[in-house]
Design an enzyme around this catalytic site. Structure first.
Site, short mmCIF file in Angstrom:
data_model
loop_
_atom_site.label_atom_id
_atom_site.label_comp_id
_atom_site.label_asym_id
_atom_site.label_seq_id
_atom_site.Cartn_x
_atom_site.Cartn_y
_atom_site.Cartn_z
N PHE A 36 1.04 -1.23 0.10
CA PHE A 36 -0.07 0.16 -0.02
C PHE A 36 0.72 1.27 0.08
CE2 PHE A 36 -4.36 1.49 1.11
CZ PHE A 36 -4.88 0.53 0.35
N GLN A 89 -6.87 15.04 3.56
CA GLN A 89 -6.26 14.32 2.97
C GLN A 89 -7.12 14.45 1.38
OE1 GLN A 89 -5.96 9.83 3.26
NE2 GLN A 89 -4.00 10.58 2.95
N HIS A 100 -7.29 12.10 -1.76
CA HIS A 100 -6.81 10.90 -2.43
C HIS A 100 -6.60 11.29 -4.07
CE1 HIS A 100 -6.75 6.84 -3.73
NE2 HIS A 100 -6.92 6.34 -2.78
N LEU A 150 -14.26 6.68 -5.24
CA LEU A 150 -12.71 6.20 -5.07
C LEU A 150 -12.52 5.04 -6.05
CD1 LEU A 150 -10.39 6.73 -3.10
CD2 LEU A 150 -11.02 4.81 -1.93
N GLU A 178 -6.48 2.70 -3.88
CA GLU A 178 -4.95 2.52 -4.03
C GLU A 178 -4.66 1.26 -4.35
OE1 GLU A 178 -3.01 5.36 -1.19
OE2 GLU A 178 -2.03 3.66 -0.41
N ARG A 211 -0.08 9.71 -0.20
CA ARG A 211 -1.31 10.61 -1.12
C ARG A 211 -0.89 12.08 -1.15
NH1 ARG A 211 -6.07 6.89 1.68
NH2 ARG A 211 -5.58 5.00 0.80
N HIS A 251 -10.70 13.40 0.74
CA HIS A 251 -11.23 11.69 1.04
C HIS A 251 -11.21 11.42 2.57
CE1 HIS A 251 -10.97 7.38 0.68
NE2 HIS A 251 -9.71 7.33 1.29
N ARG A 295 -2.41 10.83 6.56
CA ARG A 295 -2.58 9.52 6.92
C ARG A 295 -2.21 8.39 5.69
NH1 ARG A 295 -7.03 5.63 5.58
NH2 ARG A 295 -7.86 7.05 4.16
#
Ligand code: FAD
Ligand code: SF4
Ligand code: FES
Lengths: 584, 247
Positions: free
Chosen positions: A120, A234, A236, A246, A249, A289, A357, A392
């Site tokens: 990730f 954040q 994304h 979305l 990821e 991100r 996000h 994050r």
């Protein structure tokens, strides 16, 4: 809509998402004698945790280590995380995830039956557990179904919380409106845990569901509890252009590539490494991100993005993965592309652009979810412990719901056990609240002409323009002013709907008022942080400034309108601030 | 000129309407709009009193099911253009009580979900320190499909038996029971059999198969029921009739 119990409990949890349900089980397991209430504006399994896709991080494989997870989290958060909290988080994460496995979560597996993990963004090793690409859905349903076996857990489904009951300086419950009947009543409890989720709906273009309006943050803020690090929002990097849906990821983790209008992997121009055929951890498409979303903005400035009916976009290409891998590892990506973009990513490239996000900030809590108000706790996206710092890492949030939901549950259970009686003013407080609501929303007298939909739209514009990926003093100030005007206009709000039965217009109006508080806190905190760190980028102050801002911001509600911002130092244990290096 | 389409929406506000009635709204047609976008357009621009549930707008929270031209669908997953030139009839889900407008009673369904004991039941539970239960990809695939249910209740609205016998436990709850029965970590099948074999249980189903037709997540409740009738029940009967038999 129904309620399954008397209006008095030991522990009351607002929110039936991942954090709320985990907290409820923790209370039940800490002390089976306690009466527990889960109050939620939607049926718990509709909570937004349901739409999380990619996975949840926890160290489980022998080639990984807790220190690596901690370091990835801290550097990913641009050193704004509290390191004692991060250490507790990575340590408790594996056990929490196994617990969920024992509760039936259908984790994806290796051939031998053990847990499978995937890479990730921003993570040095593979440690993200997944249930194909419906991880949040499976976690939430497994947990919700598990709560059904605990008799002490009562539910107030489709009850909308409007405020906290605070008497004697102690939080002793909430006031809530039952959607089906419009009845407004107090629900008393010896301790309260807010697990109300994030606030993406403050912005127009977001992956967040309709219910993510920052209610808990505003409710706490109004009760004098500070919100922490609210300037960190954040984006994304990969949302579908019209809907903001979305594309997880995981699509990049499996090998998806980001291409500009010339078919060029543009991330290589932004200090994120060199393009390889196979995905490389902490590099290129698997960078964090904030950096990826910022790279998009820079490409846009250079005129190297594509133009579509819903603004500029780039391409996410997963065609080379082949149908088999796509169907096995990221089937939901294919389902969403087919259903909402009318394209098949097996054969076509996916148009994507950055989308709001997640909020790193939230209700200020300590490592146990305790807030500055006695009897009030918070966990999940609505809280800020902080393990997420200024940015994050994907897949840390679902795990955070478990670790800190459980911690808050245990401590709130102990607190409730130590309380013997309720204050004398609870009924009176609830009556006042009822009058306030009647007067603001159901009274048709006076000159009332403002509509919820109009004010919401103007707030959206102000937030997008003033507090987006790149911010300046001018942009923030002008948005702050607009917000002030909108608040004034809100005093003349007029509802066409005066019914007490499932009045969704009333709910939207209340949510809008919550969002004004959240927006105000975001703007004021962003204005006063004159540095750039993680997701907070000030073009007028482009450098990170550890001298002055290795600190959490705490914003307090004031009488005048705009927030008062104070600061608190970041806890550093073993990882002194350093440079964030990706792809090298 | 913008193309438009007419939506006929069943309205009902109990405090003022003696009976439900259809109200017409004309909305623009946009290529990328799903039905839910049209409802939101009405709410924001034409009539703020229209009530309905929605949240995720990505087909996963299960809130937005409605009858559209007599068929139960997820309105956030179905394009408006499909219904050109209209009119489109939108009504609350069949066979559920109506609270208001398009909002239906859900508590009955929630009770049925709970009744099948949808949690892992074991004689001895492992402590987290003992690690995970092993489950191979094949074992996972035994029940995976039944675990995909989003509780949207469309299958209940499509089921003629639910229409006749509201107490019938219904397709999604049976599929959910099977989701746990086929999970190799679970040992609770006998307890769930008590529920599934009760009067309002699985034998009410006449295998019409409509539930699987309308299910937006391919859960195939009809398949789960069929599989139960063929295999699960024989095992159960064997266990009751031959207590010293194979199991
Ligand atoms: C599309 C998407 C994908 C994501 N994917 C991932 C991922 O792969 N990995 C990861 O780690 N994270 C992911 N995230 C982030 C993560 O899913 C969320 O941060 C997390 O699920 C939030 O959970 P929660 O329990 O805090 O809140 P939620 O699940 O949002 O629940 C909030 C609860 O509070 C209740 N509530 C709110 N206000 C009120 C009120 N006024 N009265 C009564 N009840 C109220 C709601 O009814 C709801 O039950 C994703 C987020 C999104 C948007
Ligand atoms: S089985 Fe399918 S139709 Fe029925 S509730 Fe579940 S997802 Fe909906
Ligand atoms: S809005 Fe969530 S399923 Fe349609």
């Amino acid at each position: 809509m129904a309620r399954y119990g008397p209006n008095e409990h030991d522990v009351l949890i607002v929110g039936g998402g991942g954090a709320g349900l985990r907290a409820a089980i923790a209370v039940a397991e800490t002390n089976p004698k306690l009466s527990i209430a889960v109050v939620s504006k939607v049926y718990p399994m509709r909570s937004h945790t349901v739409s999380a896709e990619g996975g949840a991080a926890a160290v489980i494989k022998p080639d990984d280590s807790l220190d690596d997870h901690a370091y990835d989290t801290i550097s990913g958060g641009d050193w704004l995380c509290d390191q004692d909290a991060v250490e507790a988080f990575v340590k408790e994460a594996p056990e929490e995830m196994i617990r969920l496995e024992h509760w039936g979560c259908p984790w994806s597996r290796e051939e031998n039956g053990s847990i499978a993990v995937r890479p990730f963004g921003g993570m040095k090793n593979k440690r993200t557990w997944f249930a194909a690409d419906k991880t949040g859905f499976h976690m939430l349903h497994s947990m919700f179904q598990t709560t059904l076996k605990y008799d002490p857990i009562d539910r107030y489904d489709e009850y909308f919380v409007t405020s906290l009951l605070v008497d004697d300086g102690r939080c002793q419950g909430v006031v809530a409106l039952e959607l089906a009947t419009g009845k407004i009543e107090p629900i008393a409890a010896k301790s309260v845990i807010l697990c109300t989720g994030g606030c993406g709906k403050v912005f127009p273009f977001t992956t967040n569901a309709n219910i993510k309006t920052g209610d808990g943050m505003a409710i706490a803020y109004r009760a004098g509890v500070p919100l922490k690090d609210m300037e960190f929002v954040q984006y994304h990097p990969t949302g579908l252009p019209f809907t903001g849906i979305l594309i997880t990821e995981a699509a990049r983790a499996e090998g998806g590539r980001l291409l500009n209008k010339d078919g060029y992997r543009y991330l290589q121009d932004y200090d994120l490494g060199i393009p390889e055929d196979k995905p490389v951890l902490r590099s290129m498409e698997l960078g964090p991100r904030d950096r990826l979303s910022q790279a998009f903005e820079k490409e846009k400035e250079k005129g190297r993005t594509l133009n579509g009916p819903y603004g500029e976009f780039v391409h996410l290409d997963i065609r080379h993965l082949g149908k088999e891998v796509i169907d096995e590892k990221i089937p939901f990506v294919r389902e969403l592309c087919r259903k909402y973009e009318n394209i098949d990513p097996v054969h076509e490239m996916i148009p994507v652009r950055p989308v709001v996000h997640y909020i790193m900030g939230g209700i200020h809590t300590d490592i146990n979810g305790e807030t500055l108000l006695d009897g009030l706790f918070a966990a999940g996206e609505t809280a800020c412990v902080s393990i997420n710092g200024a940015n994050r890492l994907g897949s840390n949030s679902l795990t955070e719901l478990l670790v800190f939901g459980a911690r808050a549950g245990r401590v709130a259970a102990e607190y409730a056990s130590s309380q013997t009686s309720f204050g004398s003013r609870l009924e009176a407080l609830a009556t006042d609240e009822k009058k306030r609501i009647e007067k603001t929303f159901f009274n048709s007298s006076g000159n009332r002409s403002e509509r919820v939909a109009d004010l919401r739209k103007e707030m959206h514009n102000a937030m997008e323009q003033g507090a987006g990926i790149y911010r300046t003093e001018t942009s923030l100030k002008s948005s702050g002013e607009i917000l002030g005007e909108l608040r004034e206009r809100f005093k003349k709000i007029s509802l066409e709907d005066k019914s007490y039965t499932f009045n969704t217009q009333f709910v939207s109006a209340m949510e809008l008022s919550y969002m004004f508080d959240v927006a105000e806190s975001i703007i004021e905190s962003a204005l006063q942080r004159t540095e750039s760190r993680g997701s907070h980028q000030r073009t007028d102050f482009p450098e990170r400034d550890d001298q002055n801002f290795l600190k959490h911001s705490l914003s307090y509600k004031t009488e005048q309108g705009s927030a008062r911002v104070e600061y608190q130092p970041v806890t550093i244990t073993r990882w002194p601030p350093g440079e964030r290096k990706y792809g090298r | 000129m913008e193309t438009t389409i007419t939506l006929q929406i069943l309205r009902y506000i109990p405090e003022k309407d003696p009976d439900p009635f259809y109200q017409e709204y004309e909305v623009p047609i946009r290529e990328e709009w799903v039905i839910l976008d049209a409802l939101n357009y009405i709410k924001d621009h034409i009539d703020g009193t229209l009530s309905y549930r929605w949240s995720c707008r990505m087909g996963v929270c299960g809130s937005c099911g409605m009858m559209v031209n007599e068929k139960p669908i997820l309105t956030c997953e179905t394009f408006l253009e499909k219904y050109m030139p209209g009119p489109v009839r939108i009504a609350p889900l069949n066979y559920f009580g109506v609270i208001r407008d398009l909002v239906v009673e859900t508590d009955g369904f929630m009770e049925k979900v709970k009744r099948v004991k949808p949690w892992i039941i074991r004689d001895r539970e492992k402590a987290p320190s003992e690690g995970e239960y092993l489950q191979t990809p094949e074992q996972l695939s035994e029940y995976k499909q039944y675990s995909m249910c989003i509780n949207c209740m469309l299958c209940y609205s499509a089921c003629p038996v639910v229409g006749l016998e509201p107490e019938f436990i219904g397709p999604a709850a049976i599929a959910l029971a099977q989701r746990y029965n086929y999970d190799n970590r679970d040992e609770g099948e006998n307890q769930r059999n008590d529920v599934l074999l009760a009067d309002d249980g699985i034998y009410e189903c006449t295998l019409v198969g409509e539930c699987s037709e309308v299910c937006p997540k391919k859960v195939d409740p009809a398949g789960a029921i069929q599989r139960y009738k063929v295999q699960g029940a024989t095992e159960w009967w064997t266990s009751v009739l031959l207590p010293f038999g194979k199991k």
